[in-house]
Scaffold this motif. Structure first.
Motif, PDB file in Angstrom:
ATOM      1  N   ASP A 265       1.430 -12.526 -33.792  1.00  0.00           N
ATOM      2  CA  ASP A 265       0.687 -13.904 -34.211  1.00  0.00           C
ATOM      3  C   ASP A 265       1.007 -14.803 -33.093  1.00  0.00           C
ATOM      4  N   THR A 266       1.835 -14.253 -31.835  1.00  0.00           N
ATOM      5  CA  THR A 266       2.321 -15.454 -30.948  1.00  0.00           C
ATOM      6  C   THR A 266       2.044 -14.821 -29.594  1.00  0.00           C
ATOM      7  N   ILE A 267       1.108 -15.503 -28.807  1.00  0.00           N
ATOM      8  CA  ILE A 267       0.583 -14.861 -27.377  1.00  0.00           C
ATOM      9  C   ILE A 267       1.131 -16.159 -26.587  1.00  0.00           C
ATOM     10  N   ALA A 268       1.973 -15.596 -25.386  1.00  0.00           N
ATOM     11  CA  ALA A 268       2.318 -16.714 -24.516  1.00  0.00           C
ATOM     12  C   ALA A 268       1.123 -16.548 -23.311  1.00  0.00           C
ATOM     13  N   HIS A 269       0.811 -17.949 -22.738  1.00  0.00           N
ATOM     14  CA  HIS A 269       0.339 -17.844 -21.691  1.00  0.00           C
ATOM     15  C   HIS A 269       1.021 -18.655 -20.445  1.00  0.00           C
ATOM     16  N   TRP A 270       0.838 -18.246 -19.484  1.00  0.00           N
ATOM     17  CA  TRP A 270       1.583 -18.790 -18.248  1.00  0.00           C
ATOM     18  C   TRP A 270       1.092 -18.652 -16.981  1.00  0.00           C
ATOM     19  N   ASP A 271       1.566 -19.531 -15.917  1.00  0.00           N
ATOM     20  CA  ASP A 271       1.133 -19.429 -14.449  1.00  0.00           C
ATOM     21  C   ASP A 271       2.654 -18.985 -14.115  1.00  0.00           C
ATOM     22  N   GLU A 272       2.683 -18.364 -12.585  1.00  0.00           N
ATOM     23  CA  GLU A 272       3.971 -17.902 -12.196  1.00  0.00           C
ATOM     24  C   GLU A 272       3.792 -17.942 -10.892  1.00  0.00           C
ATOM     25  N   TRP A 273       4.724 -18.308  -9.956  1.00  0.00           N
ATOM     26  CA  TRP A 273       4.937 -18.073  -8.493  1.00  0.00           C
ATOM     27  C   TRP A 273       5.692 -16.956  -8.066  1.00  0.00           C
ATOM     28  N   GLU A 274       5.411 -15.874  -7.314  1.00  0.00           N
ATOM     29  CA  GLU A 274       6.269 -14.908  -6.951  1.00  0.00           C
ATOM     30  C   GLU A 274       6.697 -14.587  -5.783  1.00  0.00           C
ATOM     31  N   TYR A 275       7.874 -14.637  -5.422  1.00  0.00           N
ATOM     32  CA  TYR A 275       8.440 -14.403  -3.842  1.00  0.00           C
ATOM     33  C   TYR A 275       9.182 -13.250  -3.830  1.00  0.00           C
ATOM     34  N   TYR A 276       8.745 -12.459  -2.577  1.00  0.00           N
ATOM     35  CA  TYR A 276       9.468 -11.191  -2.448  1.00  0.00           C
ATOM     36  C   TYR A 276       9.809 -10.790  -1.070  1.00  0.00           C
ATOM     37  N   LEU A 277      10.471  -9.956  -0.995  1.00  0.00           N
ATOM     38  CA  LEU A 277      11.161  -9.337   0.360  1.00  0.00           C
ATOM     39  C   LEU A 277      11.466  -7.862   0.109  1.00  0.00           C
ATOM     40  N   GLY A 278      10.938  -6.971   0.911  1.00  0.00           N
ATOM     41  CA  GLY A 278      11.297  -5.788   0.910  1.00  0.00           C
ATOM     42  C   GLY A 278      11.365  -4.797   2.049  1.00  0.00           C
ATOM     43  N   LEU A 279      11.330  -3.284   1.904  1.00  0.00           N
ATOM     44  CA  LEU A 279      11.282  -2.511   3.102  1.00  0.00           C
ATOM     45  C   LEU A 279      10.492  -1.364   2.642  1.00  0.00           C
ATOM     46  N   GLN A 280       9.503  -0.768   3.625  1.00  0.00           N
ATOM     47  CA  GLN A 280       8.487   0.105   3.461  1.00  0.00           C
ATOM     48  C   GLN A 280       8.796   1.195   4.358  1.00  0.00           C
ATOM     49  N   LEU A 281       8.538   2.705   4.243  1.00  0.00           N
ATOM     50  CA  LEU A 281       8.402   3.815   5.139  1.00  0.00           C
ATOM     51  C   LEU A 281       7.379   4.404   5.045  1.00  0.00           C
ATOM     52  N   PRO A 282       6.330   4.350   5.793  1.00  0.00           N
ATOM     53  CA  PRO A 282       4.990   4.942   5.974  1.00  0.00           C
ATOM     54  C   PRO A 282       5.139   6.157   6.853  1.00  0.00           C
ATOM     55  N   LEU A 283       5.037   7.362   6.307  1.00  0.00           N
ATOM     56  CA  LEU A 283       5.176   8.500   6.973  1.00  0.00           C
ATOM     57  C   LEU A 283       3.836   9.288   7.076  1.00  0.00           C
ATOM     58  N   ASN A 284       3.208   9.708   8.014  1.00  0.00           N
ATOM     59  CA  ASN A 284       1.967  10.446   8.522  1.00  0.00           C
ATOM     60  C   ASN A 284       2.747  11.864   8.413  1.00  0.00           C
ATOM     61  N   LEU A 285       2.300  12.870   7.537  1.00  0.00           N
ATOM     62  CA  LEU A 285       2.684  14.357   7.559  1.00  0.00           C
ATOM     63  C   LEU A 285       1.634  15.133   7.706  1.00  0.00           C
ATOM     64  N   SER A 286       0.505  14.753   8.231  1.00  0.00           N
ATOM     65  CA  SER A 286      -0.826  15.677   8.920  1.00  0.00           C
ATOM     66  C   SER A 286      -0.328  16.789   9.625  1.00  0.00           C
ATOM     67  N   GLY A 287      -0.989  17.700   9.405  1.00  0.00           N
ATOM     68  CA  GLY A 287      -1.165  19.086  10.120  1.00  0.00           C
ATOM     69  C   GLY A 287      -2.144  20.231   9.789  1.00  0.00           C
ATOM     70  N   GLY A 288      -2.492  20.622  10.611  1.00  0.00           N
ATOM     71  CA  GLY A 288      -3.336  21.920  10.435  1.00  0.00           C
ATOM     72  C   GLY A 288      -4.846  21.144   9.775  1.00  0.00           C
ATOM     73  N   LYS A 289      -5.302  21.969   8.785  1.00  0.00           N
ATOM     74  CA  LYS A 289      -6.746  21.127   8.222  1.00  0.00           C
ATOM     75  C   LYS A 289      -6.329  19.836   7.275  1.00  0.00           C
ATOM     76  N   MET A 290      -4.936  19.639   6.982  1.00  0.00           N
ATOM     77  CA  MET A 290      -4.738  18.437   5.941  1.00  0.00           C
ATOM     78  C   MET A 290      -4.191  17.290   6.552  1.00  0.00           C
ATOM     79  N   TYR A 291      -4.780  16.096   6.107  1.00  0.00           N
ATOM     80  CA  TYR A 291      -4.032  15.025   6.327  1.00  0.00           C
ATOM     81  C   TYR A 291      -3.426  14.624   5.202  1.00  0.00           C
ATOM     82  N   ARG A 292      -2.105  14.259   5.468  1.00  0.00           N
ATOM     83  CA  ARG A 292      -1.149  13.946   4.385  1.00  0.00           C
ATOM     84  C   ARG A 292      -0.387  12.723   4.646  1.00  0.00           C
ATOM     85  N   SER A 293      -0.111  11.983   3.927  1.00  0.00           N
ATOM     86  CA  SER A 293       0.461  10.568   4.159  1.00  0.00           C
ATOM     87  C   SER A 293       1.646  10.275   2.886  1.00  0.00           C
ATOM     88  N   LEU A 294       2.658   9.751   3.187  1.00  0.00           N
ATOM     89  CA  LEU A 294       3.727   9.616   2.247  1.00  0.00           C
ATOM     90  C   LEU A 294       4.096   8.131   2.462  1.00  0.00           C
TER      91      LEU A 294
END
Length: 518
Positions: A265-294
């Motif tokens: 019986d208690t529903i909370a409503h709110w607004d929020e600001w979000e700040y973020y920093l991070g790292l990503q590693l995109p890898l293309n593993l395609s070969g032969g007849k297949m396109y692959r990505s990680l």
């Protein structure tokens, strides 16, 4: 020849070299054709000045060669020997026409012309036939031949020759200069926006504007997102630096109208600001007849929360700090243009959110399997999803679970599972455009079934949400550039009474992705 010359090599029936015919310095041979008695060869020849001629080379060394068409400022090609007549195409002032040289009287004739050009002419049953250009491609045309004796084709008009040969334009006449230079920063001009795209990755609709700097080292995005599960809105800005193998990224977002049921019986409503920093590693593993990505990524995020609504005084403004980890993998074979989806493809993603300063966590798993259907242009697509979260109710992470279609998606239990099946098939290929604004490529349909189960950890109660239905999609291209797919969906809800919905639900489908869940 490697040294830049040109020659004809005459072979016998056993593939042995009988003799060669050497071109004069600066000349280039093209499209040789034997005469009807095989004792000579007709060749289109270009000299060092770019002029062309049609010449007859006799295989008897004592006779040599003879000019059929003198050198001139025209293009000659596609010679065809038809009895004692040699037909060929030559430029005729402003278009390419058909010419004929008769061996019997050694005379050159102009036979036919067309504004779009005529090529590869021959005689069949006494009629002149040639390949003609049209707006729909090449077509064979029966022509009315008018034998007009000429001395040579009409030369091409020298539209640019005078200016090109102007001595002041020669490279050795261009004055030399030294220009200042300096290193170009990899961070320069990061906000170079170039494209926009509407997108749907259940349960979120989004509209994104994309930017990229000149060196392709910085990518930026401005986005608006609507989450149909929670009925909240979000605006965000992101930046990724691609100048290193491990790519840093960061961003900021503002979300309005988030909600979470802390008690029945208690529903909370709110607004929020979000700040973020991070790292990503995109890898293309395609070969032969297949396109692959990680793609692997992890980010540190901080949310500043401001409660709103009737219960805002029950909660204090706070901040939540958490780690968001993602891993996604996709593989697919090449897709032909007439296929709706690849004949085989697979995608899977894992997303984990773990709070650092309160007890809150969430795990989301999704997967999609694309298989061939009964016909070559049909696809069977299977979907899988799982979401689990804590029950401490200290904070509610955004609900991105792809719920059964037709339900409002507002259901959020600690444990949720879903399996879905789809059968996609084409209906029509209209291939029509409207005013150079929208082009309709294909009308296709999808029959689907979705089954979701949710469980309460406190009561151990399990509820099921099952739907079946059909979708109608229009594959279009807007302004001859942007591919957009939209459609309508009918869902028959088997358990709609659990969320206060009737059995029949209609929805409009905004543009969708090829392989959702990335």
């Amino acid at each position: 020849q490697p040294v830049g010359g040109s020659k004809l090599a005459i072979l016998n029936g056993q593939g042995e070299l009988n003799r060669t015919v050497e071109a004069e310095p600066g000349e280039v041979f093209s499209q040789p054709k034997f005469s009807r008695d095989d004792q000579s060869v007709f060749v289109a020849v270009r000299n060092h000045a770019g002029m062309m001629s049609l010449r007859r080379y006799y295989l008897d060394k004592e006779i040599g060669s003879k000019a059929i068409v003198p050198y001139g400022n025209y293009v000659i090609g596609h010679p065809v020997v038809n009895g004692d007549t040699v037909l060929f195409t030559a430029s005729n002032k402003t278009s390419d026409g058909i010419y004929a040289w008769l061996e019997s009287d050694a005379t050159l004739y102009h036979l036919a012309s067309s504004p779009a050009g005529l090529y590869q002419a021959t005689f069949a049953n006494g009629k002149l036939i040639a390949s003609a250009f049209t707006a729909s491609g090449h077509r064979l045309t029966i022509l009315e031949s008018k034998w007009k004796a000429v001395t040579a084709p009409q030369p091409v008009t020298d539209l640019y020759v005078d200016h090109a040969l102007d001595a002041s334009q020669r490279i050795d006449k261009v004055p030399t200069a030294r220009f200042a230079y300096k290193p170009y920063s990899k961070f320069a001009h990061p906000f170079n926006f170039h494209s926009w795209r509407p997108y749907y990755d259940p349960p979120e609709y989004s509209f994104t504007v994309y930017g990229q700097n000149t060196l392709n080292t910085i990518a930026t995005e401005l986005a608006y997102t609507y989450n149909e599960n929670e009925d909240h809105h979000r605006a965000s800005a992101d930046l990724i630096y691609g100048g290193t193998f491990l790519q840093p990224f960061g961003g900021v977002s503002k979300t309005w109208n988030r909600s979470f049921a802390f008690t029945p019986d208690t529903i909370a409503h709110w607004d929020e600001w979000e700040y973020y920093l991070g790292l990503q590693l995109p890898l293309n593993l395609s070969g032969g007849k297949m396109y692959r990505s990680l793609n692997l990524s992890a980010s540190y995020r901080s949310n500043d929360i401001s409660f709103t609504g009737a219960n805002k005084n029950l909660f204090n403004a706070t901040d939540i700090r958490y780690i968001l980890s993602r891993a996604s993998f996709s593989a697919q074979v090449q897709r032909a243009a007439q296929h709706i989806y690849p004949r085989f493809a697979f995608s899977a993603s894992v997303q984990a959110r773990n709070a650092l300063n309160v007890e809150a966590n969430q795990l989301l798993l999704t997967g999609n399997l694309f298989l061939p259907g009964v016909a070559k242009t049909h696809n069977l697509v299977l979907n899988f999803a799982y979401q689990g979260r804590d029950t401490a109710r200290r904070y509610g992470f955004g609900n991105n679970f792809p719920f059964s279609r037709g339900y409002n998606g507002g259901v959020d239990f600690p444990r949720m599972w879903k399996v879905g099946g789809n059968y996609h098939f084409p209906l029509l290929l209209p291939e029509i455009g409207i005013g150079n604004i929208v082009y309709f490529l294909r009308l296709r349909a999808n029959a689907f079934t979705d089954y979701t189960e949710v469980q309460s950890l406190r009561t151990k109660a399990v509820f099921s949400f099952h739907s079946i239905g059909g979708e109608l999609y229009f594959d279009t291209r807007w302004w001859n550039q942007l591919p957009v797919t939209f459609g309508v969906r009918y869902s028959r809800l088997m358990n709609g009474n659990l969320v206060g919905l009737g059995p029949n639900q209609w929805e409009f489908i905004v543009p969708v992705s090829l392989i959702p869940g990335r």
